[in-house]
Design a protein around this motif. Structure first.
Motif, PDB file in Angstrom:
ATOM      1  N   SER A 120      -1.951 -15.573  -8.733  1.00 46.45           N
ATOM      2  CA  SER A 120      -1.995 -14.210  -8.902  1.00 46.45           C
ATOM      3  C   SER A 120      -2.522 -13.058  -8.000  1.00 46.45           C
ATOM      4  O   SER A 120      -1.819 -11.814  -7.762  1.00 46.45           O
ATOM      5  CB  SER A 120      -2.817 -13.729 -10.495  1.00 46.45           C
ATOM      6  OG  SER A 120      -4.093 -13.590 -10.212  1.00 46.45           O
ATOM      7  N   LEU A 121      -3.109 -13.289  -7.100  1.00 40.44           N
ATOM      8  CA  LEU A 121      -3.732 -12.730  -5.818  1.00 40.44           C
ATOM      9  C   LEU A 121      -2.597 -12.702  -4.882  1.00 40.44           C
ATOM     10  O   LEU A 121      -2.358 -11.722  -4.046  1.00 40.44           O
ATOM     11  CB  LEU A 121      -4.954 -13.033  -5.367  1.00 40.44           C
ATOM     12  CG  LEU A 121      -6.180 -12.890  -6.307  1.00 40.44           C
ATOM     13  CD1 LEU A 121      -7.471 -13.450  -5.497  1.00 40.44           C
ATOM     14  CD2 LEU A 121      -6.584 -11.667  -6.737  1.00 40.44           C
ATOM     15  N   LEU A 122      -2.188 -13.916  -4.523  1.00 41.24           N
ATOM     16  CA  LEU A 122      -1.201 -13.983  -3.535  1.00 41.24           C
ATOM     17  C   LEU A 122       0.327 -13.383  -3.730  1.00 41.24           C
ATOM     18  O   LEU A 122       0.928 -12.622  -2.837  1.00 41.24           O
ATOM     19  CB  LEU A 122      -1.036 -15.554  -3.116  1.00 41.24           C
ATOM     20  CG  LEU A 122      -2.082 -16.361  -2.431  1.00 41.24           C
ATOM     21  CD1 LEU A 122      -1.559 -18.009  -2.350  1.00 41.24           C
ATOM     22  CD2 LEU A 122      -2.375 -15.564  -1.185  1.00 41.24           C
ATOM     23  N   THR A 123       0.753 -13.361  -4.951  1.00 42.73           N
ATOM     24  CA  THR A 123       2.117 -12.897  -4.997  1.00 42.73           C
ATOM     25  C   THR A 123       1.720 -11.165  -5.073  1.00 42.73           C
ATOM     26  O   THR A 123       2.839 -10.525  -5.040  1.00 42.73           O
ATOM     27  CB  THR A 123       2.172 -12.804  -6.800  1.00 42.73           C
ATOM     28  OG1 THR A 123       1.300 -12.884  -7.570  1.00 42.73           O
ATOM     29  CG2 THR A 123       2.871 -14.242  -6.767  1.00 42.73           C
ATOM     30  N   ILE A 124       0.545 -10.672  -4.864  1.00 45.05           N
ATOM     31  CA  ILE A 124       0.343  -9.167  -4.650  1.00 45.05           C
ATOM     32  C   ILE A 124       0.155  -9.120  -3.253  1.00 45.05           C
ATOM     33  O   ILE A 124       0.699  -8.282  -2.608  1.00 45.05           O
ATOM     34  CB  ILE A 124      -0.625  -8.935  -5.482  1.00 45.05           C
ATOM     35  CG1 ILE A 124      -0.397  -8.785  -7.099  1.00 45.05           C
ATOM     36  CG2 ILE A 124      -0.832  -7.138  -5.335  1.00 45.05           C
ATOM     37  CD1 ILE A 124      -1.096  -8.287  -8.308  1.00 45.05           C
ATOM     38  N   LEU A 125      -0.694  -9.991  -2.592  1.00 41.67           N
ATOM     39  CA  LEU A 125      -1.218  -9.741  -1.462  1.00 41.67           C
ATOM     40  C   LEU A 125      -0.054  -9.705  -0.302  1.00 41.67           C
ATOM     41  O   LEU A 125       0.026  -8.983   0.559  1.00 41.67           O
ATOM     42  CB  LEU A 125      -2.344 -10.479  -0.989  1.00 41.67           C
ATOM     43  CG  LEU A 125      -3.805 -10.349  -1.129  1.00 41.67           C
ATOM     44  CD1 LEU A 125      -4.830 -11.525  -0.733  1.00 41.67           C
ATOM     45  CD2 LEU A 125      -4.130  -9.370  -0.182  1.00 41.67           C
ATOM     46  N   VAL A 126       0.724 -10.974  -0.357  1.00 42.27           N
ATOM     47  CA  VAL A 126       1.654 -11.342   0.536  1.00 42.27           C
ATOM     48  C   VAL A 126       2.831 -10.027   0.619  1.00 42.27           C
ATOM     49  O   VAL A 126       2.905  -9.473   1.655  1.00 42.27           O
ATOM     50  CB  VAL A 126       2.306 -12.829   0.388  1.00 42.27           C
ATOM     51  CG1 VAL A 126       3.677 -12.609   1.229  1.00 42.27           C
ATOM     52  CG2 VAL A 126       1.265 -13.617   0.577  1.00 42.27           C
ATOM     53  N   PRO A 127       3.378  -9.643  -0.515  1.00 47.05           N
ATOM     54  CA  PRO A 127       4.390  -8.618  -0.308  1.00 47.05           C
ATOM     55  C   PRO A 127       3.842  -7.242   0.077  1.00 47.05           C
ATOM     56  O   PRO A 127       4.575  -6.478   0.755  1.00 47.05           O
ATOM     57  CB  PRO A 127       5.023  -8.657  -1.725  1.00 47.05           C
ATOM     58  CG  PRO A 127       4.216  -9.247  -2.755  1.00 47.05           C
ATOM     59  CD  PRO A 127       3.204 -10.217  -1.724  1.00 47.05           C
ATOM     60  N   SER A 128       2.460  -7.124  -0.369  1.00 44.10           N
ATOM     61  CA  SER A 128       1.842  -5.791   0.197  1.00 44.10           C
ATOM     62  C   SER A 128       1.889  -5.637   1.496  1.00 44.10           C
ATOM     63  O   SER A 128       1.979  -4.543   2.120  1.00 44.10           O
ATOM     64  CB  SER A 128       0.475  -5.896  -0.695  1.00 44.10           C
ATOM     65  OG  SER A 128       0.605  -5.415  -1.705  1.00 44.10           O
TER      66      SER A 128
END
Lengths: 284, 300
Positions: A120-128
């Motif tokens: 849940s963190l990575l799916t937001i961090l990476v594209p951000s």
């Protein structure tokens, strides 16, 4: 063979299995995707807004706070739902019928929901990081801060989720008992806008709970030092952050086992049966 | 294996169990039979240690289930009614995971847990071992419940309405499984049901629970003999047909022949079925009359 240690080992394996199964399930993939896309769209539409008097772009300010809210939300509501549901469907009762089963079950829950934070963190961090510039100002030290804030935040909030899941009367009540308070708390905890715009007494309430401090800790990791002027008292208050989160973690570690034991003692087959009948009525 | 005396349970001022005395001996298959709401599930949950009785003494494998520890848990098997748990898991994965808890309690005489593939084959789930549990049929799911209940090679097994919702084939397979468990492994089994045919087929001994107490105990045959009017004699003399209930079949039929001789054109003797017995006993308990000789037999 020490049976308790053995059960904890089985619990770790259980948590891992649940995690892998969840990653493979279209339902959970959809949930991760939905949260990530929602957050990114929100940040994208606010990408040209500048936070007054700081020279910071809105996504830069909001991303760490939103990650903080996700940690808190994910590990409170996730386990609350899981526990309430597994009390009703018999998962918990199965473990109650096993030697040292509850120890394994709780370990499994802790493992599963901790691991669940990663996607849940990575799916937001990476594209951000692909979409926006200048998100991380802290460098390697910043990432280190991210790591300890997330871990402490997890320890502070996960027990709340377990307690909530143990005391709600039914899965359908998790919404009103859990979701609503957590959303309210998130709204006043300086996630979407700086906390100073709230009244003083609301600020005081927000600072009792961990959500504000997880957000603050993450902002201290991501934002440049000049941004500290947006915070209360013009300080990152790192010491207080640690203190508050550790206090919640210790309280949680003391209270949760008792609540869980009490809940487990009350589990019985007729309860599972009653929940099943209630659900069938709910559906029809 | 199991012994209770004066077991009582009340919720508020409603008494569900009012003094249950029962015993299960080693290797025995005992069936707890009774109408809905008689307290079968409550009784079995107390024995499993999932519920605290209001009063009375309970001993299961020599311990009080309410305070017994994990070593006791390892010797007891419980078959639970599940409905949607572990939907994403496969039977093989779930049995491997849950069976793991019994490893520390393995002994040379009683290796625990069962080997998973062997167990899957025993309950007839070998070909579904790697399917998602959520996609199993109701019957397959119940067989999985049974497998989970016995994975630790229990010395004593509790089954609460194990075949509810089974089709006839699944029921027959399940009955074979129970026989195998009790014959090969010497497992003592206590099961509840309201299916009389099932009780008759499986049980070494049947206990009838009605209105919170055991009103009868014995094999199906013994129970049938305890109820008056155990047989019904029907006969015909030409066009006239007659029916008469009797305890003394042989005597009655002899008198029929003496009386009518060759004029007797048809004769039929029907033994009371377990169903008749059961209904008579439950009715007797309901009418509030202490069930006479039957009750004395049990309370000893």
């Amino acid at each position: 063979m020490n049976p308790t240690r053995h059960a904890i080992g089985l619990g770790l394996r259980r948590g891992w299995t649940e995690f892998v199964l969840s990653l493979r399930s279209p339902q959970d993939q959809g949930f991760y995707l939905f949260t990530a896309v929602g957050t990114l769209v929100y940040l994208w539409f606010n990408r040209d807004n500048e936070l007054e008097g700081t020279g910071l772009m809105y996504p830069t300010y909001a991303l760490p706070s939103i990650l903080g809210a996700l940690v808190a939300f994910g590990v409170v509501i996730g386990p609350a739902f899981a526990l309430a549901m597994e009390r009703e469907d018999g998962t918990l009762l199965r473990h109650k019928a096993l030697p040292h089963g509850m120890q394994g079950y709780v370990t499994g829950q802790l493992t599963y929901h901790s691991l669940g934070l990663l996607p849940s963190l990575l799916t937001i961090l990476v594209p951000s990081f692909l979409l926006f510039d200048g998100l991380m100002h802290g460098g390697a030290a910043g990432w280190l801060t991210v790591a300890w804030v997330v871990v402490l935040g997890l320890l502070a909030t996960l027990p709340l989720g377990m307690i909530l899941g143990s005391v709600v009367p039914s899965t359908q009540k998790v919404g009103t008992w859990g979701m609503l308070p957590v959303l309210l708390l998130t709204a006043i905890s300086g996630i979407f806008f700086p906390i100073q715009v709230m009244w003083g007494w609301v600020q005081a309430i927000a600072q009792v709970f961990p959500v504000y401090w997880i957000g603050l800790g993450l902002r201290s990791a991501f934002l440049p030092d000049s941004a500290v002027t947006v915070e209360l008292g013009d300080s990152w208050r790192t010491g207080v952050t640690v203190l508050v989160l550790v206090t919640w973690a210790v309280l949680g570690a003391l209270v949760t086992p008792r609540v869980l034991r009490r809940m487990a003692r009350r589990q019985s087959g007729s309860q599972v049966q009653a929940a099943r009948e209630a659900t069938l009525q709910w559906v029809h | 294996m199991v012994r209770t005396s004066g077991l009582r349970m009340s919720y508020g001022d409603q008494e569900v169990l009012s003094g249950v005395d029962l015993e299960v001996h080693p290797g025995e298959v005992v069936c707890l039979l009774g109408p809905n709401g008689a307290g079968k599930t409550t009784t079995i949950e107390i024995l499993e240690g999932f519920r605290l009785p209001s009063a009375g003494e309970v001993r299961v494998l020599g311990e009080d289930p309410a305070t017994a520890g994990d070593a006791w848990r390892a010797r007891v098997g419980v078959v639970l009614q599940s409905w949607r748990d572990h939907a994403r898991w496969t039977p093989r994965r779930l049995l491997t995971q849950l069976g793991g808890y019994f490893e520390p309690f393995s002994t040379p005489e009683r290796p625990r847990p069962y080997e998973v593939d062997h167990l899957l084959a025993t309950v007839g789930l070998a070909e579904h071992a790697d399917r998602k549990i959520g996609t199993l049929s109701g019957g397959q799911r119940r067989r999985l419940d049974v497998a989970v209940g016995i994975i630790g090679r229990p010395e004593l097994l509790f089954l609460d309405e194990p075949t509810a919702g089974f089709d006839p084939q699944a029921r027959r397979d399940f009955h074979e499984l129970v026989h195998r468990l009790s014959d090969l492994e010497g497992t003592s089994i206590l099961l509840t049901t309201h299916d009389l045919a099932e009780a008759e087929k499986l049980a070494d001994r049947i206990l009838i629970l009605a209105h919170g107490r055991i009103v009868a105990s014995g094999s199906a045959d013994e129970l049938t003999r305890q109820v008056a009017g155990t047989a019904e004699v029907r006969w015909a003399c030409g066009p006239d047909r007659f029916v008469h209930p009797t305890d003394d079949v042989v005597g009655f039929v002899r008198r029929l022949f003496e009386e009518h001789g060759d004029r007797l054109t048809d004769l039929e003797v029907r033994r009371a079925s377990l169903e008749d017995t059961y209904l008579a006993m439950v009715q007797r308990a309901e009418s509030g009359r202490p069930a006479g000789p039957v009750l004395e037999e049990v309370t000893r």
